[in-house]
Design an enzyme around this catalytic site. Structure first.
Site, short mmCIF file in Angstrom:
data_model
loop_
_atom_site.label_atom_id
_atom_site.label_comp_id
_atom_site.label_asym_id
_atom_site.label_seq_id
_atom_site.Cartn_x
_atom_site.Cartn_y
_atom_site.Cartn_z
N GLY A 1 9.19 10.76 -5.71
CA GLY A 1 10.51 10.14 -6.21
C GLY A 1 11.71 10.48 -5.32
N TYR B 1 0.92 -1.19 0.02
CA TYR B 1 0.13 -0.14 0.02
C TYR B 1 0.96 1.30 0.03
CZ TYR B 1 -3.49 3.39 1.34
OH TYR B 1 -3.99 4.76 1.58
N HIS C 1 0.99 12.68 -7.39
CA HIS C 1 0.54 11.80 -6.29
C HIS C 1 1.47 10.73 -5.99
CE1 HIS C 1 -3.17 11.85 -3.78
NE2 HIS C 1 -2.63 10.69 -3.59
N ASP D 1 7.09 17.19 -4.98
CA ASP D 1 7.16 15.54 -4.17
C ASP D 1 7.33 14.75 -5.41
OD1 ASP D 1 4.83 14.93 -5.18
OD2 ASP D 1 3.69 15.33 -3.33
N MET E 1 14.32 10.51 -2.53
CA MET E 1 14.97 9.67 -1.75
C MET E 1 16.29 9.63 -1.21
SD MET E 1 12.95 6.76 -1.64
CE MET E 1 11.07 6.75 -2.09
#
Length: 414
Positions: free
Chosen positions: A334, A55, A301, A332, A336
């Site tokens: 991706g 999820y 999203h 936002d 990391m």
């Protein structure tokens, strides 16, 4: 030439013998060994049932949007400047009218206690300790008022999905204002739910159902299930209970008729900063800014809605060039690493939002895991700034970054 050898002496070996004090706290040892967000992801995957992990980890359809977003950050080239004094580096500045210690905040995430029983409260505490904003979702598993009681300190934002029942939406807005939240993020990229195929295949429901598959999965994750069954029932704190999937709920409750004209009405009801989240074209960015919002979030999203959507990071420099002097731009999807964050700031973002990176930390170790995720990103931001030869965010500019796009040349989007 022959090598002369001798018998090692104890006094020669002594300086080489260094033993670290054993760490008996397995959680601290596990989190301390995580050096990257991907390390936290691997820990999270081991410690969390498949449906819960997927999820958070998954995207829409073939998951190309999230893959391309991550590739966009990989495909950059930094241009460092040398012989600068970088003894002291400041990674903070003002975002939406208030200071933040770091140029990122925690993105709104739904159903967060599914990933770990500490849920949103863990994220808010970690954010407050780090001096960064925390965003609470309409689909949160912690009530607005409960979050403020548990974490009275720190800056809090709220993410709003407009419901078909506008009166209920505005009642929620009034609760958020009364609780002291200073910024509203209105999400505009969910007229209907995206096709999150992992959730469908896993039989993901609200709350999780005890099927044969989940029972078998529970055998490998007893602590997660113990936490689920011995704490408050898992549900959306601001919404009614629902027996189906998250996607089915979105399609039933949320309003697909939202238009640009509604932004003025929302703004008239909300006393704080208003930010529109889900901008994916330059034309839409122009239209939203023309309606007087305080900021925009370039976002697809997290790749969870329209697959093959534009990469927000690719869109960023074009929007920043035209609108950066008129509004604050957040981005936002991706992100990391600290280097990703620095690249976004250099290309015109005022702030970045982390979603999956935060959730990987949460799944890996609750609040301590979120602290570790923030620490990893903070360390990366400061290290990258030093290596680029800058001492503050204001010194970053497009000259420090080149985007290398594999899908072809980056043209001006519309």
């Amino acid at each position: 030439m022959a090598v002369n050898r001798r018998v090692p002496r104890v006094r020669d070996l002594a300086p080489l013998l260094q033993f670290n004090r054993p760490q008996f706290d397995t959680s601290k040892r596990r989190l301390g060994a995580a050096l990257t967000i991907q390390d936290l992801r691997r820990i999270a995957k081991r410690r969390t049932p498949r449906a819960a992990f997927d999820y958070a980890d998954g995207g829409a359809e073939d998951e190309l949007s999230i893959a391309r977003a991550r590739q966009g950050f990989r495909d950059i080239e930094f241009h460092p400047t040398i012989l600068r004094d970088v003894t002291t580096v400041c990674a903070g500045w003002n975002v939406l009218g208030q200071p933040t210690v770091l140029p990122f905040g925690i993105a709104p995430t739904g159903f967060t206690r599914l990933m770990h029983t500490e849920g949103e409260i863990a994220g808010a505490r970690a954010a407050a300790a780090a001096g960064i904003p925390f965003s609470l979702s309409t689909l949160a598993t912690c009530a607005i008022e409960d979050l403020v009681i548990a974490v009275p300190q720190g800056r809090k934002w709220f993410q709003l999905y407009m419901w078909r029942d506008r009166d209920r939406s505005m009642a929620l807005v009034r609760r958020v204002a009364a609780a002291g939240f200073d910024t509203m993020l209105v999400t505009v990229d969910v007229p209907v739910a995206g096709a999150r195929l992992r959730d469908v295949r896993n039989g993901m429901s609200i709350p999780p159902a005890l099927t044969l598959r989940t029972v078998l999965d529970a055998m490998g994750h007893p602590r997660w299930w113990f936490d689920l069954l011995t704490t408050e029932p898992l549900a959306f704190a601001s919404l009614d209970r629902w027996p189906g999937t998250v996607g089915e709920y979105l399609n039933t409750v949320f309003d697909p008729s939202l238009t640009f004209d509604d932004l003025a009405w929302i703004k008239s009801q909300w006393p704080g900063k208003l930010v529109v989240k889900g901008i994916q074209t330059l034309d839409d960015a122009r239209a939203v800014v023309d309606r007087g919002v305080d900021g925009i979030v370039l976002s697809n999203h997290g790749g969870r809605q329209l697959d093959r959507a534009p990469v927000p990071f690719h869109l960023l420099p074009h929007v920043a060039r035209e609108l950066g002097k008129h509004t604050e731009i957040l981005v936002d999807t991706g992100i990391m690493s600290g280097a990703d964050i620095v690249a976004a700031i250099a290309l015109g973002a005022r702030c970045t939002l982390i979603g999956r990176a935060y959730l990987y930390g949460l799944m890996a170790g609750g609040e301590a895991g979120v602290n570790r995720a923030i620490e990893i990103l903070q360390t990366g931001v400061i290290r990258t700034m030093r290596l680029l030869g800058v001492t503050c965010l204001e010194e970053l500019s497009p000259r420090h970054v080149t985007q290398l796009r594999r899908l072809g040349p980056i043209g001006a989007p519309t």
